[in-house]
Write an enzyme that holds these catalytic residues in place. Sequence first.
Site, PDB file in Angstrom:
ATOM      1  N   SER A  73       0.806  -1.223   0.000  1.00  0.00           N
ATOM      2  CA  SER A  73       0.000   0.000   0.000  1.00  0.00           C
ATOM      3  C   SER A  73       0.839   1.272   0.000  1.00  0.00           C
ATOM      4  O   SER A  73       0.350   2.329  -0.379  1.00  0.00           O
ATOM      5  CB  SER A  73      -0.957   0.007   1.192  1.00  0.00           C
ATOM      6  OG  SER A  73      -0.256   0.188   2.403  1.00  0.00           O
ATOM      7  N   LYS A  75       0.751   4.626   6.729  1.00  0.00           N
ATOM      8  CA  LYS A  75       0.159   5.353   5.602  1.00  0.00           C
ATOM      9  C   LYS A  75       0.667   6.799   5.659  1.00  0.00           C
ATOM     10  O   LYS A  75       1.339   7.209   6.590  1.00  0.00           O
ATOM     11  CB  LYS A  75      -1.377   5.377   5.686  1.00  0.00           C
ATOM     12  CG  LYS A  75      -2.048   4.034   5.912  1.00  0.00           C
ATOM     13  CD  LYS A  75      -2.053   3.146   4.692  1.00  0.00           C
ATOM     14  CE  LYS A  75      -2.778   1.838   4.986  1.00  0.00           C
ATOM     15  NZ  LYS A  75      -2.665   0.885   3.860  1.00  0.00           N
TER      16      LYS A  75
END
Length: 276
Positions: free
Chosen positions: A38, A106
């Site tokens: 990701s 993230k």
Amino acid sequence: MTLFKKLNSFSNSWLGTIIIVLLLLFFCIQAFTIPSGSMKNSLLIGDFLFVKKFSYGIPTPHLPWLEIPVLPDFDKDGHLIAAEGPQRGDIVVFRYPKSPSIHFVKRCVAKGKDEVIVSANALYVRMSEGDEYMKSKYPDDLVELKGKLFVKEPYKNKGIHYDESKNLEALYQYALSLDRFAMQPEFISELGVLSFSGANAYSFVVPENEYFMMGDNRTDSEDSRFWGSVPYKYIVGQPWFVYFSIDSQRKIRWDRIGRFVDTLENDEKFIRKNGD
């Protein structure tokens, strides 16, 4: 025996070594492994890195691996010592709000009171500081949506990308059908084409003291678009540097070892376009 000699003697003992290591793990650093794609092409699967746990305050310590708190959360904010939270653009390690024993990494793309809009191939952020702030900081990236100014793609780090071979709009619609999408669908005329669902964009207003997180691999990241923003109490720290890295073929990536994350996310020569 002087105090210095006593401390030196204690640190050289087994008990002293164990206590010092635990203090470092509790309050200063945490080892973390990138488990998914990701964050490619900034951070890659197989990057082993250290996290600075003091970047945003001092989190309430947990026993390593067991994730059992060793001290009470006195202020109910997840931190022994609170401080300013992540800034827009920071890469952040945090506890997954739906299962806090799991850690995610993230990029923070928006903070409390910001408005976020995503389309199939772009991110737009209306920053809470208002129009003049955005005009001064992002003069070349401003667009008007719904009669308000937004910054289009405010983050220029080399690894941020969309995979144009994948249909992100279809993914959003599928997540909505399963009630696994946190953003509200809407039609925004400035963004053009209307999808079959009647929407062409998705919006979210970040609650105060929370953070909207997205992976740099925008097309293949389960993040705040799907499960919502991250409260400050789940913020752990900021990735620091890679101490080991290995690719899917079990080959060591020697060029990444010892590199600070700031270098890996901004220097073109460390960006792996195929994520390996």
